[in-house]
Design a protein around this motif. Structure first.
Motif, PDB file in Angstrom:
ATOM      1  N   GLN A 270      13.495  53.468  47.218  1.00  0.00           N
ATOM      2  CA  GLN A 270      13.098  53.086  48.567  1.00  0.00           C
ATOM      3  C   GLN A 270      12.026  54.025  49.110  1.00  0.00           C
ATOM      4  O   GLN A 270      11.075  53.596  49.778  1.00  0.00           O
ATOM      5  CB  GLN A 270      14.320  53.099  49.487  1.00  0.00           C
ATOM      6  CG  GLN A 270      14.042  52.550  50.880  1.00  0.00           C
ATOM      7  CD  GLN A 270      15.266  52.616  51.769  1.00  0.00           C
ATOM      8  OE1 GLN A 270      15.973  53.621  51.770  1.00  0.00           O
ATOM      9  NE2 GLN A 270      15.526  51.553  52.513  1.00  0.00           N
ATOM     10  N   LYS A 271      12.160  55.317  48.821  1.00  0.00           N
ATOM     11  CA  LYS A 271      11.142  56.276  49.262  1.00  0.00           C
ATOM     12  C   LYS A 271       9.805  56.009  48.581  1.00  0.00           C
ATOM     13  O   LYS A 271       8.746  56.103  49.194  1.00  0.00           O
ATOM     14  CB  LYS A 271      11.609  57.699  48.972  1.00  0.00           C
ATOM     15  CG  LYS A 271      12.782  58.150  49.828  1.00  0.00           C
ATOM     16  CD  LYS A 271      13.216  59.567  49.474  1.00  0.00           C
ATOM     17  CE  LYS A 271      14.389  60.007  50.342  1.00  0.00           C
ATOM     18  NZ  LYS A 271      14.841  61.384  49.981  1.00  0.00           N
ATOM     19  N   GLN A 272       9.867  55.670  47.297  1.00  0.00           N
ATOM     20  CA  GLN A 272       8.630  55.375  46.577  1.00  0.00           C
ATOM     21  C   GLN A 272       7.959  54.122  47.135  1.00  0.00           C
ATOM     22  O   GLN A 272       6.750  54.100  47.325  1.00  0.00           O
ATOM     23  CB  GLN A 272       8.917  55.201  45.092  1.00  0.00           C
ATOM     24  CG  GLN A 272       9.388  56.462  44.389  1.00  0.00           C
ATOM     25  CD  GLN A 272       9.736  56.212  42.940  1.00  0.00           C
ATOM     26  OE1 GLN A 272       9.313  55.222  42.348  1.00  0.00           O
ATOM     27  NE2 GLN A 272      10.517  57.107  42.355  1.00  0.00           N
ATOM     28  N   LEU A 273       8.760  53.085  47.400  1.00  0.00           N
ATOM     29  CA  LEU A 273       8.182  51.867  47.964  1.00  0.00           C
ATOM     30  C   LEU A 273       7.721  52.073  49.398  1.00  0.00           C
ATOM     31  O   LEU A 273       6.821  51.373  49.873  1.00  0.00           O
ATOM     32  CB  LEU A 273       9.214  50.731  47.909  1.00  0.00           C
ATOM     33  CG  LEU A 273       9.664  50.292  46.513  1.00  0.00           C
ATOM     34  CD1 LEU A 273      10.661  49.153  46.616  1.00  0.00           C
ATOM     35  CD2 LEU A 273       8.473  49.868  45.665  1.00  0.00           C
ATOM     36  N   GLY A 274       8.326  53.030  50.104  1.00  0.00           N
ATOM     37  CA  GLY A 274       7.917  53.315  51.473  1.00  0.00           C
ATOM     38  C   GLY A 274       6.541  53.925  51.573  1.00  0.00           C
ATOM     39  O   GLY A 274       5.945  53.949  52.653  1.00  0.00           O
ATOM     40  N   SER A 275       6.012  54.420  50.462  1.00  0.00           N
ATOM     41  CA  SER A 275       4.660  54.998  50.475  1.00  0.00           C
ATOM     42  C   SER A 275       3.574  53.942  50.410  1.00  0.00           C
ATOM     43  O   SER A 275       2.399  54.263  50.548  1.00  0.00           O
ATOM     44  CB  SER A 275       4.514  55.951  49.279  1.00  0.00           C
ATOM     45  OG  SER A 275       4.654  55.248  48.045  1.00  0.00           O
ATOM     46  N   SER A 278       1.710  49.532  55.227  1.00  0.00           N
ATOM     47  CA  SER A 278       2.702  48.891  56.082  1.00  0.00           C
ATOM     48  C   SER A 278       2.800  47.394  55.845  1.00  0.00           C
ATOM     49  O   SER A 278       3.857  46.803  56.004  1.00  0.00           O
ATOM     50  CB  SER A 278       2.380  49.160  57.554  1.00  0.00           C
ATOM     51  OG  SER A 278       1.085  48.656  57.870  1.00  0.00           O
ATOM     52  N   LEU A 281       5.491  46.352  53.326  1.00  0.00           N
ATOM     53  CA  LEU A 281       6.879  46.711  53.552  1.00  0.00           C
ATOM     54  C   LEU A 281       7.757  45.466  53.533  1.00  0.00           C
ATOM     55  O   LEU A 281       7.280  44.340  53.570  1.00  0.00           O
ATOM     56  CB  LEU A 281       7.031  47.448  54.879  1.00  0.00           C
ATOM     57  CG  LEU A 281       6.364  48.833  54.947  1.00  0.00           C
ATOM     58  CD1 LEU A 281       6.544  49.408  56.335  1.00  0.00           C
ATOM     59  CD2 LEU A 281       6.909  49.772  53.896  1.00  0.00           C
ATOM     60  N   SER A 282       9.066  45.700  53.545  1.00  0.00           N
ATOM     61  CA  SER A 282      10.026  44.592  53.499  1.00  0.00           C
ATOM     62  C   SER A 282       9.875  43.684  54.703  1.00  0.00           C
ATOM     63  O   SER A 282       9.604  44.140  55.804  1.00  0.00           O
ATOM     64  CB  SER A 282      11.450  45.160  53.443  1.00  0.00           C
ATOM     65  OG  SER A 282      12.382  44.160  53.662  1.00  0.00           O
ATOM     66  N   ASN A 285      12.076  44.736  57.487  1.00  0.00           N
ATOM     67  CA  ASN A 285      11.592  45.845  58.296  1.00  0.00           C
ATOM     68  C   ASN A 285      10.543  45.383  59.289  1.00  0.00           C
ATOM     69  O   ASN A 285      10.415  45.910  60.377  1.00  0.00           O
ATOM     70  CB  ASN A 285      11.003  46.940  57.404  1.00  0.00           C
ATOM     71  CG  ASN A 285      12.069  47.626  56.565  1.00  0.00           C
ATOM     72  OD1 ASN A 285      13.239  47.572  56.919  1.00  0.00           O
ATOM     73  ND2 ASN A 285      11.668  48.238  55.457  1.00  0.00           N
ATOM     74  N   GLN A 286       9.758  44.401  58.911  1.00  0.00           N
ATOM     75  CA  GLN A 286       8.705  43.938  59.795  1.00  0.00           C
ATOM     76  C   GLN A 286       9.265  43.112  60.947  1.00  0.00           C
ATOM     77  O   GLN A 286       8.777  43.191  62.055  1.00  0.00           O
ATOM     78  CB  GLN A 286       7.703  43.073  59.021  1.00  0.00           C
ATOM     79  CG  GLN A 286       6.819  43.893  58.071  1.00  0.00           C
ATOM     80  CD  GLN A 286       5.769  43.027  57.433  1.00  0.00           C
ATOM     81  OE1 GLN A 286       5.738  41.813  57.655  1.00  0.00           O
ATOM     82  NE2 GLN A 286       4.901  43.620  56.660  1.00  0.00           N
TER      83      GLN A 286
END
Length: 416
Positions: A270-275, A278, A281-282, A285-286
């Protein structure tokens, strides 16, 4: 000849014993013979052992289903185990999914956002597959094997001794029946009127009574000895429970390790995909902070609304009607926003926009409108795009507002 005679005699004796037990068992079932009952303590131990066996089998089988959901794979592993051969290594589902993701990411290109994300997800899935394999191996060694050893070892011994105890009980009850019949016959013979016949019969039945009493003593001794052996074995069930409890703790620790590894792997992923940017993003989340009420969609109508992702576009007439009915206010943008695609418009911090509410909307949300665009007619008469955003203090917008791409209709201007 002597050996043959001995075998024949032994065979005849065994056949006679078997027949005697069968007759005694049948008469007991028909209520025609008395049955020696086991003491209450031994009966409780037998019940406890049977209960332990039943639930151990159920737990063991369901654990196997949990660790290996594929029934064909379980059957194959069982066959290899019975043949005392090692089952071939098999790729598990997480590893297979991970390999598919890595291959797809490589095909799409590691330099693309989607391809890179697929590769990262695939590597994580393969790590989860490895952890799953370790869980199966540890659980099989520390949990399933002890349970199976009890079913196939200790309980089989208990069953064997229990069956032997049953046979000794049948022999004892058969001996009691023969002694009872011999005494009844002796009493009847003593009541005969003929003195000659009386003497002969009394002598015969007296010998039979003596023989039956001796047989009863032997069978009683053998029954008591077998009952003691069976009792000692059954009392070991408590030790079996204690051992299985330790195995259960090992199984729980193995699961804890597995789930902790999976959680850490997914957290790192999740941290890797968070980089990523925007806009990658999921979807959850949007949209988690920007719901679009269903009443709004019904008010706009299908012919007047177009949707692009999470973006809602509406015609000027419907938008103005709802805006005029609810009242307008002006708000200031708190932070810059760069358009993610051609359907959005970049905004600058401190830019003033128009905000208003719509009937049926959540009271915690407002609609935002960007100022008029140049050459609106060239954009299919779409006045501007809008998005829900949370009402802030001091008339400021805490949500993100997007509009038409400047390249489609000129530079943005403040709302009026």
């Amino acid at each position: 000849m002597n050996i043959m005679d001995f075998n024949v005699k032994k065979l005849a004796a065994d056949a006679g014993t078997f027949l005697s037990r069968a007759v005694q068992f049948t008469e007991e079932k028909l209520g025609q013979a008395e049955k020696t009952e086991l003491d209450a303590h031994l009966e409780n131990l037998l019940s406890k052992a049977e209960c332990t066996k039943i639930w151990t089998e159920k737990i063991m089988k369901q654990t196997e289903v949990l660790l290996q959901p594929n029934p064909n794979a379980r059957i194959e592993e069982f066959v290899y185990e019975k043949l005392d051969r090692k089952a071939p290594s098999r790729i598990n589902n997480p590893e297979l999914l991970g390999q598919y993701m890595i291959d797809a990411g490589t095909e799409f290109g590691p330099g693309t956002a989607y391809g890179n994300a697929l590769i990262k997800c695939g590597e994580t899935q393969k790590r989860i597959g490895t952890a799953d394999r370790e869980l199966i191996q540890t659980s099989a060694l520390n949990f399933l094997t002890p349970l199976r050893n009890f079913i196939e070892g200790d309980y089989k011994t208990i069953t064997k001794e229990r069956k032997l105890l049953q046979n000794k009980r049948l022999d004892l009850d058969a001996a009691k029946t023969r002694l009872k019949k011999a005494k009844a016959a002796e009493t009847k013979s003593s009541q005969l009127n003929s003195a000659r016949l009386e003497g002969d019969n009394i002598m015969i039945w007296a010998e039979e009574v003596t023989k039956s009493e001796q047989e009863l003593r032997i069978t009683q001794s053998e029954f008591d000895r077998q009952a003691e052996i069976t009792r000692l074995l059954l009392e070991g069930i408590s030790s079996t429970h204690a051992h299985h409890l330790r195995c259960l703790n090992d199984f729980v620790e193995a699961q804890m390790t597995y789930y902790a590894q999976c959680y850490q792997y997914m957290l790192d992923l999740q941290k890797q995909l968070g980089s990523f940017p925007s806009n990658y993003l999921s979807n959850n989340n949007q949209t988690s902070g920007t719901p679009v009420p269903s009443a709004l969609s019904n008010a706009i109508g299908p012919s007047a609304m177009a949707s692009t992702g999470n973006l809602v576009l509406t015609s000027p007439s419907n938008l103005n009607d709802r805006k005029e009915s609810s009242g307008c206010r002006r708000a200031r943008v708190l932070y810059d926003y760069d358009a993610a695609n051609s359907t959005e418009l970049s905004l600058l911090a401190d830019e003033v926009i128009t905000v208003f509410s719509v009937v049926g909307m959540d009271s915690d949300w407002l609609m935002g409108e960007r100022g008029n665009q140049k050459d609106v007619e060239e954009c299919d008469d779409l006045h501007s795009s809008f998005r829900n955003f949370r009402r802030g203090s001091g008339g400021q917008c805490t949500g993100r507002v997007s509009g038409m791409d400047p390249s489609s209709g000129g530079a943005p201007s403040a709302g009026k």
